[in-house]
Write an enzyme that holds these catalytic residues in place. Structure first.
Site, PDB file in Angstrom:
ATOM      1  N   CYS A  49       0.814  -1.240   0.000  1.00 12.03           N
ATOM      2  CA  CYS A  49       0.000   0.000   0.000  1.00 12.03           C
ATOM      3  C   CYS A  49       0.834   1.270   0.000  1.00 12.03           C
ATOM      4  O   CYS A  49       0.637   2.159   0.814  1.00 12.03           O
ATOM      5  CB  CYS A  49      -1.045   0.014   1.101  1.00 12.03           C
ATOM      6  SG  CYS A  49      -0.512   0.429   2.734  1.00 12.03           S
TER       7      CYS A  49
ATOM      8  N   TYR B  93      -1.413   4.290   1.913  1.00  5.52           N
ATOM      9  CA  TYR B  93      -2.592   4.705   1.128  1.00  5.52           C
ATOM     10  C   TYR B  93      -2.503   6.164   0.715  1.00  5.52           C
ATOM     11  O   TYR B  93      -3.492   6.752   0.288  1.00  5.52           O
ATOM     12  CB  TYR B  93      -3.917   4.451   1.862  1.00  5.52           C
ATOM     13  CG  TYR B  93      -4.373   3.011   1.906  1.00  5.52           C
ATOM     14  CD1 TYR B  93      -3.485   1.968   1.696  1.00  5.52           C
ATOM     15  CD2 TYR B  93      -5.703   2.683   2.145  1.00  5.52           C
ATOM     16  CE1 TYR B  93      -3.904   0.651   1.737  1.00  5.52           C
ATOM     17  CE2 TYR B  93      -6.131   1.360   2.185  1.00  5.52           C
ATOM     18  CZ  TYR B  93      -5.227   0.351   1.987  1.00  5.52           C
ATOM     19  OH  TYR B  93      -5.637  -0.948   2.029  1.00  5.52           O
TER      20      TYR B  93
ATOM     21  N   TRP C 132      -3.666   5.599   6.656  1.00  3.87           N
ATOM     22  CA  TRP C 132      -3.823   4.154   6.851  1.00  3.87           C
ATOM     23  C   TRP C 132      -2.650   3.602   7.650  1.00  3.87           C
ATOM     24  O   TRP C 132      -2.786   2.632   8.388  1.00  3.87           O
ATOM     25  CB  TRP C 132      -3.906   3.467   5.487  1.00  3.87           C
ATOM     26  CG  TRP C 132      -4.217   2.009   5.559  1.00  3.87           C
ATOM     27  CD1 TRP C 132      -5.451   1.431   5.606  1.00  3.87           C
ATOM     28  CD2 TRP C 132      -3.274   0.931   5.600  1.00  3.87           C
ATOM     29  NE1 TRP C 132      -5.335   0.058   5.671  1.00  3.87           N
ATOM     30  CE2 TRP C 132      -4.005  -0.273   5.668  1.00  3.87           C
ATOM     31  CE3 TRP C 132      -1.885   0.858   5.585  1.00  3.87           C
ATOM     32  CZ2 TRP C 132      -3.406  -1.529   5.716  1.00  3.87           C
ATOM     33  CZ3 TRP C 132      -1.280  -0.392   5.636  1.00  3.87           C
ATOM     34  CH2 TRP C 132      -2.038  -1.570   5.699  1.00  3.87           C
TER      35      TRP C 132
ATOM     36  N   TYR D 226     -10.840  -5.298  -4.647  1.00  5.89           N
ATOM     37  CA  TYR D 226      -9.864  -4.643  -3.774  1.00  5.89           C
ATOM     38  C   TYR D 226      -8.474  -5.248  -3.980  1.00  5.89           C
ATOM     39  O   TYR D 226      -8.323  -6.474  -4.002  1.00  5.89           O
ATOM     40  CB  TYR D 226     -10.316  -4.836  -2.333  1.00  5.89           C
ATOM     41  CG  TYR D 226      -9.612  -3.999  -1.303  1.00  5.89           C
ATOM     42  CD1 TYR D 226      -9.382  -2.646  -1.505  1.00  5.89           C
ATOM     43  CD2 TYR D 226      -9.209  -4.559  -0.097  1.00  5.89           C
ATOM     44  CE1 TYR D 226      -8.758  -1.879  -0.537  1.00  5.89           C
ATOM     45  CE2 TYR D 226      -8.588  -3.806   0.878  1.00  5.89           C
ATOM     46  CZ  TYR D 226      -8.367  -2.459   0.653  1.00  5.89           C
ATOM     47  OH  TYR D 226      -7.759  -1.708   1.626  1.00  5.89           O
ATOM     48  N   HIS D 227      -7.471  -4.377  -4.114  1.00  7.66           N
ATOM     49  CA  HIS D 227      -6.070  -4.791  -4.318  1.00  7.66           C
ATOM     50  C   HIS D 227      -5.791  -5.316  -5.722  1.00  7.66           C
ATOM     51  O   HIS D 227      -4.924  -6.161  -5.901  1.00  7.66           O
ATOM     52  CB  HIS D 227      -5.619  -5.814  -3.270  1.00  7.66           C
ATOM     53  CG  HIS D 227      -5.494  -5.229  -1.893  1.00  7.66           C
ATOM     54  ND1 HIS D 227      -5.429  -5.996  -0.746  1.00  7.66           N
ATOM     55  CD2 HIS D 227      -5.424  -3.946  -1.486  1.00  7.66           C
ATOM     56  CE1 HIS D 227      -5.327  -5.207   0.303  1.00  7.66           C
ATOM     57  NE2 HIS D 227      -5.318  -3.954  -0.114  1.00  7.66           N
TER      58      HIS D 227
ATOM     59  N   HIS E  72      -4.117   0.015  -5.649  1.00  2.04           N
ATOM     60  CA  HIS E  72      -5.292   0.611  -4.997  1.00  2.04           C
ATOM     61  C   HIS E  72      -5.970   1.673  -5.868  1.00  2.04           C
ATOM     62  O   HIS E  72      -6.250   2.777  -5.395  1.00  2.04           O
ATOM     63  CB  HIS E  72      -4.898   1.222  -3.656  1.00  2.04           C
ATOM     64  CG  HIS E  72      -4.484   0.209  -2.637  1.00  2.04           C
ATOM     65  ND1 HIS E  72      -3.226  -0.308  -2.585  1.00  2.04           N
ATOM     66  CD2 HIS E  72      -5.177  -0.385  -1.637  1.00  2.04           C
ATOM     67  CE1 HIS E  72      -3.142  -1.178  -1.585  1.00  2.04           C
ATOM     68  NE2 HIS E  72      -4.318  -1.255  -1.002  1.00  2.04           N
TER      69      HIS E  72
END
Ligand SMILES: *[C@@H]1O[C@H](CO)[C@@H](O)[C@H](O)[C@H]1NC(C)=O
Ligand SMILES: *[C@@H]1O[C@H](CO)[C@@H](O)[C@H](O)[C@H]1NC(C)=O
Ligand SMILES: *[C@@H]1O[C@H](CO)[C@@H](O)[C@H](O)[C@H]1NC(C)=O
Ligand SMILES: *[C@@H]1O[C@H](CO)[C@@H](O)[C@H](O)[C@H]1NC(C)=O
Length: 666
Positions: free
Chosen positions: A258, A302, A320, A521-522, A607
């Site tokens: 991230c 993030y 994050w 997600y991801h 992301h």
């Protein structure tokens, strides 16, 4: 998607032989076909480890190639005859469960046949992780009676010549499992998702390296994001071949899950923060080495970052990871001096969304676009937009709002025409999680720095998408794929499989071919130098988590096909006068047919964020037969430094394979 475990359906007589039937994992997009009656064969087996052991429903038994006195050399294959043709779209491969990793399949292909004689090109290739978890591999729908897995290496990297397999299943998208007629979408209008590429990690981040390979990474583990520190699992793939390699990166003691990602003026990939929140690591495409750079002033995860006109890297947000005190103001990195400088005059509060998750979510994944005079335009995902000025200790100015759009967290924003300042923003949801995604799409046209841009709501997408990804193509269209209509990390529920193509000429979307795997997600997306699009990942939720997608798949857009579905003949860039140029220089290009030109910057993705990619349409003056003078934009805030792909497009809009151009600082 709702996962269900259905039990192998076998006749009562067989049940006597199989008192414990094995569970088969089913998915909304693929159901395991009954294995009753299958004929399974292999090129080699050890007595007691026959091929039939891979479909006997007993996870303690396994197929193993011959060992002992004589060892059959790789490659090896195992093949099943399904007894009739099905529409198939995947396999599962369970490695041996006895704790021994001998024979785990590494590099491999999956090929299909309807007659057992003529085999397709691989519908999947790549490299599996060496562990005991079941590998689920989905590929584009195809008709097949025979399915063959060919192992080219052993996964544990010991150089052994063995292959083994505890259980094999084949999946069909047809819920009735009766087999049906197979009609793939027409490639000339819908494009085509080609072979799936299996990877030994979940690719939650990736970038096109200056050497035209793709570098993927996950976290400190190949399958899990949380709790890591000190290392990162990576995989490398050269899209011109099938080989996938893996490497554990401990050199920088940085878990790069991230992060912010930006390619700097030297074409070096600068990766900031994440699980190890203040760290900076740089990846040098020239030697494939990761090295440590100066730590950020703030720990972040993030956050987003962007390279600006003068080559420095600006970042903001990212609560994050690190502290959650609202202090994640801007800062900027200068590669030549390896220093970070705080920009407290660029406060993070101006990028906040109204997320119900609080600060932890409000400052995530900013849409940052470098623009003229070293400025940075902040396009969202908050409804509010801003200009950042990185001079001195920084300053900012509001750039108004994106009309009445709700916050578009985990939506996408892509600069598809940097010369004219056009950004396409689409999808996302008001809150990061447990939130309804939208189909909304807007264009944002930048003019002068510090002036409010012109925002236009354009046609909506067909599918609501949170966690979707956007990739700009050489012809100016933008492909959006993946995502789900209910934002719910680590689920594949409500996933959108069809991709969509936005045409700035008509301001409309066309629904195109569906991808084989959900990408939620991801997941990531990148334009490849051959004008195809890579989509990968999703998951990273731990051992055995079925939302882990250890793979990528490559999309060939409609421009690569003739109307009859055959591959279009591509124009060729024969020569370029220089491969390293400053903004405003003249580039002379020779082609094999009359052409127009564009530049697309090398991308990076994690992301939903890809601040590296942008497209610059070029105007070319013919200077004789199939030779063109192209004056590059002189504005370094439009033509950012670093690596770009130069494409020639013929009169039908078919792009060439790219020639690499490195844009230097003015
Ligand atoms: C599975 O195979 C093992 C090893 O051959 C055997 O001991 C066991 O009884 C088998 N289990 C079933 C349910 O058949
Ligand atoms: C099983 O497949 C193999 C290889 O195609 C073939 O030689 C053999 O005859 C088949 N056996 C049966 C029972 O169909
Ligand atoms: C950025 O800030 C500096 C210092 O205040 C100022 O001189 C410059 O004009 C600003 N740039 C823009 C594009 O507003
Ligand atoms: C093309 O560009 C080159 C390099 O700038 C220049 O020398 C040449 O005169 C140009 N040709 C034409 C026809 O403009």
């Amino acid at each position: 998607m709702h996962y269900s475990l259905s039990f192998l359906s076998v006749p009562v007589s067989s049940l006597l032989l199989l008192p414990l039937a094995v569970a088969q994992q089913n998915f909304d997009w693929g159901k395991a076909i009954s294995r009753t009656g299958w004929n399974v064969t292999a090129d080699s087996f050890q007595t007691g480890n026959e091929a039939a052991k891979a479909i006997d429903g007993n996870t303690s038994t396994f197929w193993h190639t011959q060992y002992g006195d004589s060892v059959a050399p790789l490659p090896h294959y195992i093949q099943v005859d399904l007894t009739k043709s099905f529409v198939v779209n995947g396999i599962s491969y369970q490695p041996r469960q006895d704790g021994n990793r001998n024979g785990d399949i590494g590099q491999h292909t999956i090929t299909l046949s309807n007659d057992g004689i003529t085999w397709t090109d691989p519908v999947e290739f790549g490299n599996y992780l060496s562990d005991k978890t079941t590998k689920y591999t989905f590929f584009s729908h195809a008709s097949a009676r025979y399915v063959r897995i060919t192992a080219q290496s052993e996964a544990q990297g010991a150089g052994n010549q063995w292959s083994s397999m505890a259980e094999l299943n084949v999946y069909s998208p047809d819920t009735s499992l009766s087999g049906d007629t197979f009609a793939p979408p027409a490639p000339s209008t819908k494009g085509r998702w080609d072979a799936t590429v299996s990877l030994p990690i979940v690719p939650a981040a990736g970038a096109i390296s200056g050497d035209n390979t793709v570098i993927f990474w996950s976290a400190f583990r190949p399958d899990l994001f949380s709790g890591g520190t000190g290392l990162t699992e990576t995989a490398l793939w050269d899209p011109r071949g099938q080989a996938v390699s893996e490497k554990t990166v401990t050199d920088t003691k940085h878990d790069m899950f991230c992060p912010g990602i930006s390619m700097d003026a030297n074409g070096v990939i600068v990766v900031t923060g994440g699980n190890d929140a203040a760290k900076t690591s740089v990846y040098n495409p020239a030697n494939g080495a990761w090295t440590t750079a100066a730590q950020m002033k703030q720990g972040r995860g993030y956050q987003a970052s962007t390279t600006i006109a003068d080559g420095r890297v600006f970042t903001i947000g990212g609560s994050w990871s690190g502290t959650r005190d609202g202090g994640k103001n801007g800062e900027i990195y200068d590669s030549p001096t390896n220093t970070w400088q705080a920009l407290n005059g660029c406060p993070e509060s101006v990028i906040f969304t109204k997320d119900k998750g609080g600060i932890y979510r409000k400052d995530n994944h900013a849409w940052l676009f470098a623009w003229k005079s070293n400025s940075v335009f902040h396009a969202g995902p908050s409804n509010a937009m801003n200009w950042f000025n990185v001079s001195g200790t920084g300053s900012y100015k509001s750039a108004g709002t994106r009309l009445t759009a709700p916050d578009m967290m985990c939506g996408t924003a892509t600069m598809y025409d940097a010369v004219n300042g056009y950004i396409l923003a689409a999808g996302g949801s008001p809150d990061y999680e447990d939130s309804t995604a939208t189909t909304n799409a807007y264009t944002i046209k930048l003019g002068n720095v510090n002036e409010n841009p012109k925002v236009t709501q354009v046609a909506s997408m067909a599918f609501p998408r949170a966690f979707g990804v956007a990739v700009v193509l050489p012809d100016g269209k933008t492909l959006v794929f993946g995502g789900q209509s209910w934002a719910d990390p680590f689920t594949d529920t409500t996933a959108a499989l069809p991709a969509e193509l936005y045409d700035p000429g008509t301001s409309r979307w066309t629904t195109v071919a569906p991808i084989a795997n959900p990408r939620t997600y991801h997941s990531i997306g990148l334009l490849l130098p051959d004008a195809t699009v890579l989509s990968g990942g999703g998951g990273l939720c731990g051992t055995g988590c079925v939302q882990n997608h250890f793979d990528a798949q490559v999309y060939s857009p409609p421009y690569l096909f003739n109307s009859d579905g055959s591959r279009a003949t591509r124009p060729v860039i024969k020569t370029v006068s220089a491969i390293q140029l400053k903004p405003g220089s003249v580039l002379t290009v020779a082609t094999d047919v009359a052409a127009t030109f564009s530049l697309v910057r090398y991308g990076s993705s994690t992301h939903t964020v890809n601040t590296d990619q942008r497209r610059v349409p070029l105007s070319a003056s013919p200077i004789g037969s199939l030779n063109y003078n192209i004056t590059l934009p002189s504005e370094p805030g439009v033509l950012l430094p670093g690596y770009w792909m130069l494409f020639a497009l013929n009169s039908a809009g078919v792009p060439s394979v790219a020639t690499q151009i490195k844009v230097l600082l003015p």
